[in-house]
Design an enzyme around this catalytic site. Structure first.
Site, PDB file in Angstrom:
ATOM      1  CB  SER A  97      16.217  -7.141 -32.990  1.00 10.72           C
ATOM      2  OG  SER A  97      18.061  -6.600 -34.186  1.00 10.72           O
ATOM      3  CG  HIS A 101      14.224  -2.931 -37.119  1.00  7.78           C
ATOM      4  ND1 HIS A 101      15.551  -3.565 -37.519  1.00  7.78           N
ATOM      5  CD2 HIS A 101      15.268  -2.492 -36.115  1.00  7.78           C
ATOM      6  CE1 HIS A 101      16.742  -3.191 -37.563  1.00  7.78           C
ATOM      7  NE2 HIS A 101      16.070  -3.411 -35.950  1.00  7.78           N
ATOM      8  CD  GLU A 113      18.578  -6.135 -40.699  1.00  7.83           C
ATOM      9  OE1 GLU A 113      19.715  -6.665 -41.202  1.00  7.83           O
ATOM     10  OE2 GLU A 113      18.359  -5.485 -39.498  1.00  7.83           O
ATOM     11  CD  GLU A 131      18.715  -1.537 -40.294  1.00  5.85           C
ATOM     12  OE1 GLU A 131      19.001  -2.698 -41.141  1.00  5.85           O
ATOM     13  OE2 GLU A 131      18.947  -1.633 -39.025  1.00  5.85           O
ATOM     14  CG  ASP A 160      19.560 -10.049 -38.693  1.00  3.26           C
ATOM     15  OD1 ASP A 160      19.243 -11.272 -38.079  1.00  3.26           O
ATOM     16  OD2 ASP A 160      18.971  -9.069 -38.394  1.00  3.26           O
ATOM     17  CD  GLU A 178      22.644  -9.778 -39.331  1.00  5.74           C
ATOM     18  OE1 GLU A 178      23.661  -9.536 -40.476  1.00  5.74           O
ATOM     19  OE2 GLU A 178      22.924  -9.217 -38.638  1.00  5.74           O
ATOM     20  CG  ASP A 231      23.427  -9.284 -34.778  1.00  3.62           C
ATOM     21  OD1 ASP A 231      23.853  -8.679 -34.185  1.00  3.62           O
ATOM     22  OD2 ASP A 231      22.495  -8.603 -35.111  1.00  3.62           O
ATOM     23  CE  LYS A 245      24.141  -5.298 -35.400  1.00  3.12           C
ATOM     24  NZ  LYS A 245      23.003  -5.812 -34.980  1.00  3.12           N
ATOM     25  CG  HIS A 261      23.179  -0.307 -40.474  1.00  2.65           C
ATOM     26  ND1 HIS A 261      21.944   0.470 -40.876  1.00  2.65           N
ATOM     27  CD2 HIS A 261      23.193  -1.990 -40.565  1.00  2.65           C
ATOM     28  CE1 HIS A 261      21.297  -0.478 -40.983  1.00  2.65           C
ATOM     29  NE2 HIS A 261      21.980  -1.396 -40.957  1.00  2.65           N
ATOM     30  CE  LYS A 276      22.591  -6.142 -39.848  1.00  2.00           C
ATOM     31  NZ  LYS A 276      21.514  -6.800 -39.740  1.00  2.00           N
TER      32      LYS A 276
HETATM   33  P1  PGA Z   1      20.073  -3.368 -34.397  1.00  2.00           P
HETATM   34  O1  PGA Z   1      19.487  -4.134 -35.345  1.00  2.00           O
HETATM   35  O2  PGA Z   1      20.682  -2.139 -34.702  1.00  2.00           O
HETATM   36  O3  PGA Z   1      17.883  -3.258 -33.784  1.00  2.00           O
HETATM   37  O4  PGA Z   1      20.550  -4.786 -33.638  1.00  2.00           O
HETATM   38  C1  PGA Z   1      20.572  -4.590 -35.906  1.00  2.00           C
HETATM   39  C2  PGA Z   1      20.244  -5.963 -36.438  1.00  2.00           C
HETATM   40  O5  PGA Z   1      20.068  -6.771 -36.119  1.00  2.00           O
HETATM   41  O6  PGA Z   1      21.670  -6.358 -37.141  1.00  2.00           O
HETATM   42 ZN    ZN Z   2      21.059  -8.530 -37.091  1.00  2.00          ZN
END
Ligand code: PGA
Ligand code: ZN
Length: 446
Positions: free
Chosen positions: A45, A169, A178, A221, A256, A304, A331, A356, A384, A407
């Site tokens: 995502s 996911h 999440e 995850e 999230d 998030e 994010d 990230k 991650h 996370k």
């Molecule tokens: P992604 O998801 O690594 O698939 O982008 C993680 C997130 O959205 O925080």
């Molecule tokens: Zn996110």
């Protein structure tokens, strides 16, 4: 000095190719030397403003997802440019890499953000080895420089364990991506992992009793992916598991939704039924009301990406109403990019940023985004990606910058545990570090 650099195509946790960098360093007089490796994760995502991975696009290999070109860039021009440089001089290394970015949008598309990050992380690891300090301490030194000198307190982060997976996911009906257990009431990182893992085990039993064994499979995850559809149902399952495990009052919740994934530009609204036959469309105003209801019902500590990645206004509205008690994290909204964080600061869009490293592509640029947040009093949540490797770099990163929370998925699947297990080692080996606990949003107050 950096002596040699090699790139290699390896596989990530979804069985998709990614890159590894293998880098050899030596002190120049043959007394001390070493070889380090770094591997790069990959999101699903992803935010529109992220630095761009280089993929081969050859349909005959891995459906076009191959990373042979990126690996060749590591062994080739990019890596060769670093030979002879001091791996501990992270800024000079990253500046050199950035100077080779010929992509028109400066998004690393042509050289590959994946190739650049593998090199940047490998140099960071080699720098720590050459200096003879743990990686988290080396990163702490870089962080102090990034904020212009002064102290940056290191601490053990609160692990935000993503124990229910949805969105893109998982194959269930759940729109939100999440659902976190946040053991902020633990007294140490090790205790936080125990509370989290015991609750995770209890959650499996709760899900099995309610929906049957078939619903205890896990998502990308490591969180369970029961076929529920409402976020409140997910939160209720978490509460039941926390109480059942005997950890009531010690674990807060977070989520999230990754709302960009179910935002429809045509409708200008959010479709919570985006994976189902029946649509379930909500306006931004209705989403604000939904989040307020969730925050009023459950012990929520963090939300998030609650809205689309270009909707700074709705973020600001939610931050205004729940931001005191709930950390609102950007994010996809920011993509660990200083320019976008500045826009968020101006709009008062959120009160925290997700960090990230592969969204921006170098260690130094990640530290710049962190430093801007730190100066602005914002929280920083280290993360991650959904496609991960056994590389545990972000564990040392979160300690080094003293970000207070991380996370890395559920306490399940070794690419998730590699980070949490490294944090257990750091807690044992680096003496005297406090656990962020309730201060995870403002760890500089520890
Ligand atoms: P992604 O998801 O690594 O698939 O982008 C993680 C997130 O959205 O925080
Ligand atoms: Zn996110």
């Amino acid at each position: 000095k950096i002596v040699s650099v090699k790139g290699r195509e390896v596989l990530d946790s979804r069985g998709r190719p990614t890159v590894e960098c293998e880098l050899e360093w030596s002190d120049g007089n043959g007394e001390r030397s070493g070889t380090v490796r770094a591997m790069v994760p990959s999101g699903k995502s992803t935010g529109g403003a992220e630095a761009k991975e280089l993929r081969d696009g050859d349909p005959a290999r891995y459906g076009g997802m191959g990373c042979l070109k990126a690996a060749a860039n590591i062994s080739g021009d990019l890596g060769k440019a670093l030979i002879g440089m001091n791996p501990a001089d992270q800024r000079a290394i990253d500046d050199k890499l950035l100077s080779m970015d010929t992509s028109p949008g400066k998004d690393k598309a042509l050289i590959g953000a994946n190739a650049v990050l593998a090199l940047s992380m490998a140099c960071c690891r080699a720098g720590a080895e050459a200096l003879g300090v743990p990686l988290c301490r080396h990163i702490n030194g870089l962080a102090r420089t990034a904020v212009g000198g002064g102290e940056v307190k290191m601490c053990l982060p609160v692990p935000c364990l993503n124990v229910i997976n949805g969105g893109v996911h998982a194959g269930n009906a759940l729109a939100f991506q999440e659902f976190f257990l946040i053991p902020s009431g633990a007294s140490s990182f090790a205790e936080a992992m125990r509370l989290g893992a015991e609750t995770y085990a209890k959650l499996k039993k709760v899900i099995e009793a309610k929906y049957g064994k078939r619903d205890t499979g896990v998502g990308d995850e490591g969180g369970f992916a029961p076929n529920i559809s409402s976020p409140e149902e997910g939160m209720s399952l978490l509460m039941e598991a926390i109480e059942g495990a005997g950890h009531g009052g010690k674990i807060e919740l977070g989520s999230d939704p990754a709302a960009s994934e179910f935002y429809s530009k045509e409708k200008g609204a959010y479709d919570l039924g985006f994976k189902c036959e029946e649509p379930n469309v909500k306006t931004a105003q209705e989403m604000v009301a939904l989040y307020q209801r969730i925050c009023g019902t459950f012990p929520m500590a963090l939300l998030e990406d609650p809205f689309d990645e270009e909707d700074f206004e709705s973020h600001a509205e939610l931050t205004k109403v729940v931001g005191e008690s709930v950390e609102i994290v950007g994010d996809d909204l920011y993509c660990t990019n200083v320019g976008r964080v500045n826009k968020g600061l101006e709009a008062k869009a959120t009160n925290a940023m997700l960090l990230k490293v592969n969204q921006i592509g170098t260690v130094s640029e990640s530290l710049d985004a962190w430093a801007l947040c730190r100066k602005s009093g914002w929280g920083v949540f280290v993360s991650h990606r959904s496609g991960e490797t056994e590389d545990s770099f972000i564990a040392d990163l979160v300690v080094g910058i003293g970000a207070g929370h991380i996370k890395s998925g559920a306490p399940c699947r070794s690419e998730r545990l590699s980070k949490y297990n490294q944090l257990l080692r750091i807690e044992e080996e680096v003496k005297g570090l406090p656990y962020a606990g309730k201060l995870f949003r403002t760890p500089w107050k520890l």
